[in-house]
Design a protein around this motif. Structure first.
Motif, PDB file in Angstrom:
ATOM      1  N   UNK A   1       0.976  -1.069   0.056  1.00 52.15           N
ATOM      2  CA  UNK A   1       0.019   0.059  -0.019  1.00 52.15           C
ATOM      3  C   UNK A   1       0.903   1.183  -0.026  1.00 52.15           C
ATOM      4  N   UNK A   2       0.459   2.342  -0.758  1.00 49.18           N
ATOM      5  CA  UNK A   2       0.883   3.427  -0.672  1.00 49.18           C
ATOM      6  C   UNK A   2      -0.191   4.666  -0.523  1.00 49.18           C
ATOM      7  N   UNK A   3       0.463   6.044  -0.154  1.00 47.65           N
ATOM      8  CA  UNK A   3      -0.807   6.843   0.036  1.00 47.65           C
ATOM      9  C   UNK A   3      -0.308   8.406   0.126  1.00 47.65           C
ATOM     10  N   UNK A   4      -1.025   9.206   0.062  1.00 48.41           N
ATOM     11  CA  UNK A   4      -0.733  10.522   0.232  1.00 48.41           C
ATOM     12  C   UNK A   4      -0.995  11.012   1.538  1.00 48.41           C
ATOM     13  N   UNK A   5      -0.058  11.231   2.434  1.00 50.69           N
ATOM     14  CA  UNK A   5      -0.256  11.557   3.867  1.00 50.69           C
ATOM     15  C   UNK A   5       0.160  12.841   4.333  1.00 50.69           C
ATOM     16  N   UNK A   6      -0.591  13.800   4.752  1.00 53.25           N
ATOM     17  CA  UNK A   6      -0.321  15.034   5.047  1.00 53.25           C
ATOM     18  C   UNK A   6       0.354  15.654   3.815  1.00 53.25           C
ATOM     19  N   UNK A   7      -0.184  15.563   2.627  1.00 51.69           N
ATOM     20  CA  UNK A   7       0.793  16.166   1.321  1.00 51.69           C
ATOM     21  C   UNK A   7       1.567  15.414   0.921  1.00 51.69           C
TER      22      UNK A   7
ATOM     23  N   UNK B   1      -5.123  10.177  -0.017  1.00 52.31           N
ATOM     24  CA  UNK B   1      -5.320   9.232  -1.036  1.00 52.31           C
ATOM     25  C   UNK B   1      -4.715   7.865  -0.817  1.00 52.31           C
ATOM     26  N   UNK B   2      -5.213   6.869  -1.024  1.00 50.96           N
ATOM     27  CA  UNK B   2      -5.033   5.495  -0.473  1.00 50.96           C
ATOM     28  C   UNK B   2      -4.837   4.562  -1.834  1.00 50.96           C
ATOM     29  N   UNK B   3      -3.693   3.764  -2.049  1.00 51.22           N
ATOM     30  CA  UNK B   3      -3.448   3.173  -2.997  1.00 51.22           C
ATOM     31  C   UNK B   3      -2.890   1.872  -2.681  1.00 51.22           C
ATOM     32  N   UNK B   4      -3.271   0.621  -3.397  1.00 52.53           N
ATOM     33  CA  UNK B   4      -2.815  -0.651  -3.483  1.00 52.53           C
ATOM     34  C   UNK B   4      -2.286  -0.851  -4.598  1.00 52.53           C
ATOM     35  N   UNK B   5      -1.184  -1.619  -4.774  1.00 52.91           N
ATOM     36  CA  UNK B   5      -0.572  -1.919  -5.719  1.00 52.91           C
ATOM     37  C   UNK B   5      -0.149  -3.207  -5.782  1.00 52.91           C
ATOM     38  N   UNK B   6      -0.490  -4.061  -7.045  1.00 51.77           N
ATOM     39  CA  UNK B   6       0.132  -5.550  -6.941  1.00 51.77           C
ATOM     40  C   UNK B   6       1.066  -5.763  -8.277  1.00 51.77           C
ATOM     41  N   UNK B   7       2.119  -5.851  -7.900  1.00 49.84           N
ATOM     42  CA  UNK B   7       3.237  -6.137  -8.878  1.00 49.84           C
ATOM     43  C   UNK B   7       4.011  -7.578  -9.117  1.00 49.84           C
TER      44      UNK B   7
ATOM     45  N   UNK C   1      -5.092  -0.472  -7.207  1.00 50.47           N
ATOM     46  CA  UNK C   1      -6.376   0.531  -6.629  1.00 50.47           C
ATOM     47  C   UNK C   1      -6.014   1.834  -6.177  1.00 50.47           C
ATOM     48  N   UNK C   2      -6.585   2.907  -6.585  1.00 52.99           N
ATOM     49  CA  UNK C   2      -6.265   4.037  -6.071  1.00 52.99           C
ATOM     50  C   UNK C   2      -7.361   5.041  -5.845  1.00 52.99           C
ATOM     51  N   UNK C   3      -7.385   5.409  -4.915  1.00 51.97           N
ATOM     52  CA  UNK C   3      -8.770   6.533  -4.386  1.00 51.97           C
ATOM     53  C   UNK C   3      -8.293   7.783  -3.941  1.00 51.97           C
ATOM     54  N   UNK C   4      -8.804   8.818  -4.248  1.00 52.01           N
ATOM     55  CA  UNK C   4      -8.563  10.290  -3.740  1.00 52.01           C
ATOM     56  C   UNK C   4      -9.640  10.106  -2.534  1.00 52.01           C
ATOM     57  N   UNK C   5      -9.071  10.274  -1.312  1.00 51.50           N
ATOM     58  CA  UNK C   5      -9.903  10.455  -0.079  1.00 51.50           C
ATOM     59  C   UNK C   5     -10.504  11.865   0.143  1.00 51.50           C
ATOM     60  N   UNK C   6      -9.738  12.809  -0.291  1.00 47.46           N
ATOM     61  CA  UNK C   6      -9.887  14.401   0.064  1.00 47.46           C
ATOM     62  C   UNK C   6      -9.816  15.109  -1.119  1.00 47.46           C
ATOM     63  N   UNK C   7      -8.912  15.391  -1.918  1.00 50.09           N
ATOM     64  CA  UNK C   7      -8.915  16.277  -2.818  1.00 50.09           C
ATOM     65  C   UNK C   7      -8.304  15.235  -3.977  1.00 50.09           C
ATOM     66  N   UNK C   8      -8.382  15.564  -5.216  1.00 47.28           N
ATOM     67  CA  UNK C   8      -7.594  14.751  -6.364  1.00 47.28           C
ATOM     68  C   UNK C   8      -6.411  15.158  -6.340  1.00 47.28           C
ATOM     69  N   UNK C   9      -5.716  13.894  -6.783  1.00 50.04           N
ATOM     70  CA  UNK C   9      -3.996  13.840  -6.752  1.00 50.04           C
ATOM     71  C   UNK C   9      -3.581  13.911  -8.083  1.00 50.04           C
ATOM     72  N   UNK C  10      -2.448  14.412  -8.319  1.00 46.00           N
ATOM     73  CA  UNK C  10      -1.949  14.662  -9.544  1.00 46.00           C
ATOM     74  C   UNK C  10      -1.275  13.252 -10.346  1.00 46.00           C
TER      75      UNK C  10
END
Length: 241
Positions: free
Chosen positions: A165-171, A187-193, A203-212
């Motif tokens: 898992x990865x994510x955007x935490x406090x920017x 934002x919260x993401x799960x990568x299967x590689x 699997x990636x979703x913005x939980x607050x504002x859109x990410x770039x």
């Protein structure tokens, strides 16, 4: 960036361990720990395939996933007691099955099925990614068991698969979110590689504002490096490291 609750660097995973052979009776098993997330993965051999696969000369790999009642801060009723699985449970176990089939030559199994039971003993974020990573080890040992019994001639696994898992935490883009981060991530993401760099699922979703796009690329870079490390741990767990 702001300090992470765990004090880890942005690109630092929790301590990960893979303990094969944890369950005595299963054809293959692995207890996987990602920090305080612990998942027991057991592989069971079934000499029959699902009815829709009969007489096609190939096998099947599938998964079931569940969380024990006290794997979280408060007790949760067993889904069997409720009489149905939640949508989350169904989604996760399908993800695990897809991940494992992506690196398995089903035609090399014969008409047999392997079921992966992934039971969350303790949850602190990232249970699905831990389950995929540990289930690969359990599946490998199940196939090794089948080869030892001369049920199959070759190892059906043609690559590794692991997840993180990865994510955007406090920017900031961070790796391997624990619950404290996951519950507050932008934002919260799960990568299967795969071990060779292939992408099985994102699997990636913005939980607050859109990410770039740049932030998404950074998350993928973090995940790619981490999966390389996880594959190294998988190799050690099967005696190839």
């Amino acid at each position: 960036m702001a300090e992470r609750p765990s004090g880890r660097a942005a690109d630092e995973m929790r301590k990960v361990s893979l303990e094969p052979g944890f369950a005595k009776h299963a054809e293959g098993s692995c207890l996987v720990r990602f920090g305080d997330t612990h998942v027991l993965c057991c592989a069971s051999l079934d000499e029959r395939v699902p009815p829709w696969l009969r007489n096609q000369g190939r096998g099947w790999v599938t998964a079931e996933y569940g969380m024990l009642p006290r794997s979280t801060h408060t007790r949760t009723d067993r889904e069997a007691a409720r009489g149905r699985q939640s949508g989350r449970t169904q989604e996760i176990q399908r993800l695990i099955g897809r991940a494992l089939r992506a690196v398995t030559r089903l035609e090399d199994m014969g008409e047999r099925q392997i079921r992966l039971d992934c039971d969350v003993l303790q949850a602190d974020g990232g249970t699905r990614t831990a389950a995929i990573t540990g289930a690969w080890v359990a599946l490998h040992y199940a196939f090794a068991h089948m080869r030892a019994k001369k049920l199959i001639e070759t190892m059906p696994l043609h690559d590794h698969v692991a997840a993180i898992s990865c994510g955007i935490y406090k920017g900031a883009a961070v790796l391997d979110l624990d619950y404290a981060e996951d519950s507050n991530a932008g934002a919260d993401a799960n990568f299967v590689l795969t071990g060779t760099g292939g992408i099985v699922e994102v699997q990636v979703t913005a939980e607050d504002v859109a990410f770039s796009r740049a932030e998404l690329d950074r998350l993928l870079d973090l995940a790619t490096g981490a999966v390389g490390d996880l594959v190294g741990l998988q190799k050690q767990a099967i005696g190839e490291g």
